[in-house]
Design an enzyme around this catalytic site. Structure first.
Site, short mmCIF file in Angstrom:
data_model
loop_
_atom_site.label_atom_id
_atom_site.label_comp_id
_atom_site.label_asym_id
_atom_site.label_seq_id
_atom_site.Cartn_x
_atom_site.Cartn_y
_atom_site.Cartn_z
NE ARG A 265 -1.99 2.10 3.23
CZ ARG A 265 -2.01 0.92 4.55
NH1 ARG A 265 -3.02 0.42 5.42
NH2 ARG A 265 -1.77 2.67 5.70
CG HIS A 269 -6.37 2.21 6.18
ND1 HIS A 269 -6.28 1.05 5.50
CD2 HIS A 269 -7.80 2.54 6.89
CE1 HIS A 269 -7.90 0.57 6.03
NE2 HIS A 269 -9.18 1.64 6.15
CE1 TYR A 278 0.43 2.51 8.17
CE2 TYR A 278 -0.75 4.26 9.67
CZ TYR A 278 -0.57 3.22 8.25
OH TYR A 278 -2.06 3.57 8.18
#
Length: 363
Positions: A265, A269, A278
């Site tokens: 990804r 998100h 993160y």
């Protein structure tokens, strides 16, 4: 200490599939469908999906859309799996599905309407039987099992041609009970269901290695007694081939399958997230070198099927298409206020009648 003698009852293997490596070089002979014309069509759809995503993020930032989940870096999975389906098959999607929706005939303005809060966007003009996007995690897989049961029932009892249900989810969905229930039911009842997992390495901020102790997600198929395969999700040829084989296997009556597509990804998100908090910068940088558009373009250029002039012309055409869709979306009149009930209830419960009447007055 005495050690009991054990007898081996069963053993299993999980295979992986790749046709194009990170540099766009072939790793084996390509399947018959992978002609230059077909791959150019896939490349166009993947490019369009990336453009639609990019504009959606910008529109969300300016208040024209709600929270939006980009599929940046994962375009080959959506386009490849949808290209493997027949028009008559039924798609039971997750929410990160821009490429698949475009390949299934959903318009750009319909996609924007969905994420703009207008449920009319889910009333697809094409692929009328495809299910709406599912934001809850893994529930769409149970829907897919139910649809697959209905398709098998119609085939066996009414002589209808066998159609296949295809359901998708992220790596985090395989940690949900809904996923296990769906594959168990599909395996036990021999349903025409194909589940494709987009393993983009992150369930929001939770890395894949903290979600499960399994070496692969494909091996979770073993518990359901169905085939499991891992594919390079940045290789649209591998995705198209693997899903195509699974779909035709299901159509022939051989039952369900699970496919794990490995990707990364390259985005937040959703637009409500900040992945820089993160995601390790090194991992993201390395993932960019493996991304699917660059890989497919390299292959097409190497075999003389693509050049800079064609790229420039495609970008111009797709930009015009995107701008027309954005204009249509912006100019579409808002739905009536009662739509929040109209799309939810076939018959309005009595406790909501007063609210419904108030909304009618506001429309």
């Amino acid at each position: 200490m005495h050690k009991p003698r054990l007898q081996l009852l069963a053993s299993f293997d999980i295979a992986s599939l790749q046709y194009l490596d990170e540099q766009g070089q072939t790793t084996q002979a390509l399947p018959e469908f992978a002609t230059p014309d077909t791959l150019i069509a896939y490349y166009r759809q993947m490019t369009l999906a990336r453009m639609v995503d990019d504009r959606a993020v910008k529109m969300q930032r300016t208040g024209q859309l709600g929270t939006y989940p980009s599929s940046l870096g994962q375009e080959a999975i959506g386009v490849g799996l949808a290209a493997a389906m027949a028009k008559e098959d039924i798609y039971c999607p997750n929410y990160r599905e821009t490429g698949a929706l475009l390949e299934r005939g959903v318009t750009i303005e319909e996609i924007y309407a969905i994420w703009g809060g207008d449920e009319r966007g889910q009333n697809f003009r094409h692929s009328r039987e495809d299910l709406p996007l599912s934001v809850p995690i893994a529930t769409q897989m149970l829907h897919g099992a139910g649809v697959a049961f209905a398709l098998k029932y119609k085939h066996e009892h009414f002589g209808e041609p066998m159609r296949v249900a295809v359901s998708t989810g992220g790596d985090g969905s395989t940690s949900r009970g809904d996923f296990y229930e769906a594959i168990n039911l599909a395996g036990d009842w021999h349903l025409p269901l194909v589940i494709v997992i987009n393993n983009n390495q992150w369930a929001i901020s939770l890395p894949r290695d903290e979600q499960t102790a399994c070496k692969t997600l494909a091996q979770k198929a073993i518990a359901a007694g169905i085939p499991g395969l891992q594919v390079d999700g940045n290789d649209v040829i591998a995705v198209r081939e693997a899903v195509g084989d699974a779909v035709e296997r299901a159509r022939s009556g051989a039952g369900p399958a699970l496919i794990e597509a490995i990707s990364y990804r390259l985005c937040d998100h959703t637009t409500a997230d900040d992945a820089s908090r993160y995601q390790p910068k090194k991992d993201v940088s390395e993932a960019w070198s493996r991304e699917p558009l660059r890989r497919l373009r390299s292959y097409l250029e190497n075999c003389g099927a693509w050049d800079d002039a064609q790229e420039e012309e495609m970008q111009r055409e797709l930009t015009q298409k995107l701008e027309r869709a954005v204009h249509i979306y912006r100019e579409t009149p808002r739905d009536v206020a009662t739509a929040i009930f109209d799309h939810l209830y076939a018959k309005l419960p009595e406790p909501f009648l007063e609210q419904y009447q108030q909304l009618q007055g506001d429309s």
